[in-house]
Scaffold this motif. Structure first.
Motif, PDB file in Angstrom:
ATOM      1  N   GLY A  70    -114.489  86.252  -4.087  1.00 38.90           N
ATOM      2  CA  GLY A  70    -113.103  85.816  -4.060  1.00 38.90           C
ATOM      3  C   GLY A  70    -112.829  84.997  -2.817  1.00 38.90           C
ATOM      4  N   GLY A  71    -111.578  84.834  -2.505  1.00 37.05           N
ATOM      5  CA  GLY A  71    -111.211  84.036  -1.354  1.00 37.05           C
ATOM      6  C   GLY A  71    -111.109  82.568  -1.716  1.00 37.05           C
ATOM      7  N   GLY A  72    -110.854  81.738  -0.712  1.00 37.41           N
ATOM      8  CA  GLY A  72    -110.750  80.312  -0.940  1.00 37.41           C
ATOM      9  C   GLY A  72    -109.609  79.704  -0.157  1.00 37.41           C
ATOM     10  N   VAL A  73    -109.191  78.537  -0.601  1.00 40.67           N
ATOM     11  CA  VAL A  73    -108.116  77.794   0.052  1.00 40.67           C
ATOM     12  C   VAL A  73    -106.897  77.783  -0.865  1.00 40.67           C
ATOM     13  N   VAL A  74    -105.744  78.080  -0.300  1.00 41.47           N
ATOM     14  CA  VAL A  74    -104.528  78.145  -1.088  1.00 41.47           C
ATOM     15  C   VAL A  74    -103.362  77.650  -0.243  1.00 41.47           C
ATOM     16  N   GLN A  75    -102.334  77.177  -0.906  1.00 34.25           N
ATOM     17  CA  GLN A  75    -101.139  76.732  -0.197  1.00 34.25           C
ATOM     18  C   GLN A  75    -100.253  77.918   0.153  1.00 34.25           C
ATOM     19  N   PRO A  76     -99.398  77.774   1.146  1.00 33.59           N
ATOM     20  CA  PRO A  76     -98.446  78.852   1.457  1.00 33.59           C
ATOM     21  C   PRO A  76     -97.670  79.250   0.211  1.00 33.59           C
ATOM     22  N   GLY A  77     -97.514  80.559   0.049  1.00 32.10           N
ATOM     23  CA  GLY A  77     -96.857  81.088  -1.141  1.00 32.10           C
ATOM     24  C   GLY A  77     -97.789  81.382  -2.285  1.00 32.10           C
ATOM     25  N   GLY A  78     -99.031  80.957  -2.158  1.00 36.19           N
ATOM     26  CA  GLY A  78    -100.001  81.165  -3.218  1.00 36.19           C
ATOM     27  C   GLY A  78    -100.592  82.559  -3.228  1.00 36.19           C
ATOM     28  N   SER A  79    -101.523  82.767  -4.157  1.00 37.05           N
ATOM     29  CA  SER A  79    -102.135  84.080  -4.342  1.00 37.05           C
ATOM     30  C   SER A  79    -103.649  83.959  -4.459  1.00 37.05           C
ATOM     31  N   THR A 111    -110.582 103.339   8.332  1.00 27.67           N
ATOM     32  CA  THR A 111    -110.192 102.566   9.509  1.00 27.67           C
ATOM     33  C   THR A 111    -110.850 101.196   9.605  1.00 27.67           C
ATOM     34  N   GLY A 112    -111.823 100.938   8.757  1.00 27.87           N
ATOM     35  CA  GLY A 112    -112.499  99.651   8.815  1.00 27.87           C
ATOM     36  C   GLY A 112    -113.677  99.623   9.767  1.00 27.87           C
ATOM     37  N   SER A 113    -113.979 100.750  10.370  1.00 28.24           N
ATOM     38  CA  SER A 113    -115.053 100.781  11.364  1.00 28.24           C
ATOM     39  C   SER A 113    -116.417 101.111  10.771  1.00 28.24           C
ATOM     40  N   GLY A 114    -116.466 101.381   9.456  1.00 27.10           N
ATOM     41  CA  GLY A 114    -117.741 101.683   8.815  1.00 27.10           C
ATOM     42  C   GLY A 114    -118.494 100.424   8.420  1.00 27.10           C
ATOM     43  N   ALA A 115    -119.457 100.609   7.559  1.00 28.26           N
ATOM     44  CA  ALA A 115    -120.236  99.471   7.079  1.00 28.26           C
ATOM     45  C   ALA A 115    -119.307  98.453   6.417  1.00 28.26           C
ATOM     46  N   ARG A 116    -119.607  97.166   6.627  1.00 23.85           N
ATOM     47  CA  ARG A 116    -118.745  96.111   6.112  1.00 23.85           C
ATOM     48  C   ARG A 116    -119.491  95.170   5.193  1.00 23.85           C
ATOM     49  N   GLY A 117    -118.730  94.485   4.356  1.00 20.22           N
ATOM     50  CA  GLY A 117    -119.291  93.444   3.521  1.00 20.22           C
ATOM     51  C   GLY A 117    -119.576  92.193   4.331  1.00 20.22           C
ATOM     52  N   GLN A 118    -120.025  91.168   3.626  1.00 17.09           N
ATOM     53  CA  GLN A 118    -120.441  89.939   4.310  1.00 17.09           C
ATOM     54  C   GLN A 118    -119.260  89.083   4.748  1.00 17.09           C
ATOM     55  N   GLY A 119    -118.096  89.391   4.263  1.00 17.66           N
ATOM     56  CA  GLY A 119    -116.915  88.622   4.629  1.00 17.66           C
ATOM     57  C   GLY A 119    -116.638  87.519   3.623  1.00 17.66           C
ATOM     58  N   THR A 120    -115.347  87.216   3.474  1.00 17.52           N
ATOM     59  CA  THR A 120    -114.953  86.109   2.619  1.00 17.52           C
ATOM     60  C   THR A 120    -113.778  85.394   3.287  1.00 17.52           C
ATOM     61  N   GLN A 121    -113.814  84.092   3.292  1.00 16.23           N
ATOM     62  CA  GLN A 121    -112.811  83.309   4.004  1.00 16.23           C
ATOM     63  C   GLN A 121    -111.587  83.089   3.125  1.00 16.23           C
ATOM     64  N   VAL A 122    -110.433  83.331   3.717  1.00 15.42           N
ATOM     65  CA  VAL A 122    -109.150  82.998   3.103  1.00 15.42           C
ATOM     66  C   VAL A 122    -108.471  81.981   4.022  1.00 15.42           C
ATOM     67  N   LEU A 151     -98.855  84.223   0.209  1.00 15.44           N
ATOM     68  CA  LEU A 151     -99.683  84.028   1.403  1.00 15.44           C
ATOM     69  C   LEU A 151     -99.017  83.112   2.408  1.00 15.44           C
ATOM     70  N   ARG A 152     -99.266  83.414   3.671  1.00 17.89           N
ATOM     71  CA  ARG A 152     -98.733  82.648   4.795  1.00 17.89           C
ATOM     72  C   ARG A 152     -99.877  82.036   5.589  1.00 17.89           C
ATOM     73  N   ILE A 153     -99.571  81.019   6.334  1.00 21.65           N
ATOM     74  CA  ILE A 153    -100.592  80.393   7.168  1.00 21.65           C
ATOM     75  C   ILE A 153    -101.218  81.420   8.106  1.00 21.65           C
ATOM     76  N   ALA A 154    -100.410  82.370   8.570  1.00 21.20           N
ATOM     77  CA  ALA A 154    -100.900  83.409   9.481  1.00 21.20           C
ATOM     78  C   ALA A 154    -101.889  84.362   8.827  1.00 21.20           C
ATOM     79  N   ASP A 155    -102.003  84.311   7.501  1.00 20.20           N
ATOM     80  CA  ASP A 155    -102.976  85.161   6.799  1.00 20.20           C
ATOM     81  C   ASP A 155    -104.374  84.550   6.792  1.00 20.20           C
ATOM     82  N   THR A 156    -104.504  83.326   7.278  1.00 18.99           N
ATOM     83  CA  THR A 156    -105.809  82.679   7.341  1.00 18.99           C
ATOM     84  C   THR A 156    -106.746  83.502   8.216  1.00 18.99           C
TER      85      THR A 156
END
Length: 115
Positions: A8-17, A100-111, A85-90
């Motif tokens: 998932g992830g990708g490029v979207v305009q403000p207000g998008g999903s 808490t997010g401190s365990g094993a993590r995925g490879q990451g996806t850019q938004v 979505l807001r620009i600050a969500d990039t």
């Protein structure tokens, strides 16, 4: 071996999903809390949301009312629905084992939210 594979992830305009997915393997998914964290350019890691083993979701104030975290136990997958979505969500978004997010993590996806 714990394995978290994101999509998932990708490029979207403000207000998008967008919708992010994270397929888990190598541990007891049904009994595990899962979380999403993000890292914006030049900033530290920010906890975004988590779902406990009972399926109850929690959210950071910055995303509450806009993001929805869910899971499909049959598919060992967690999702993060990002709306209004807001620009600050990039950021780079990571799913993680544990609350808490401190365990094993995925490879990451850019938004990227950009007009």
């Amino acid at each position: 071996e714990v394995r978290l594979v994101q999509s998932g992830g990708g490029v979207v305009q403000p207000g998008g999903s967008l919708r992010l997915s994270c397929a888990a393997s190598g541990f007891n998914f049904r009994s595990s809390a899962m979380s999403w964290v993000r890292q914006a350019p030049g900033k530290g890691l920010e906890w975004v949301s988590a779902i406990n083993r009972d399926g109850a979701a929690s959210y950071a104030d910055s995303v509450k009312g806009r993001f929805t975290m869910s899971r499909d136990i049959a598919k060992n997958t967690v999702y993060l629905e990002l709306n209004n979505l807001r620009i600050a969500d990039t950021a780079m978004y990571y799913c993680a084992q544990g609350f808490t997010g401190s365990g094993a993590r995925g490879q990451g996806t850019q938004v990227t939210v950009s007009s």
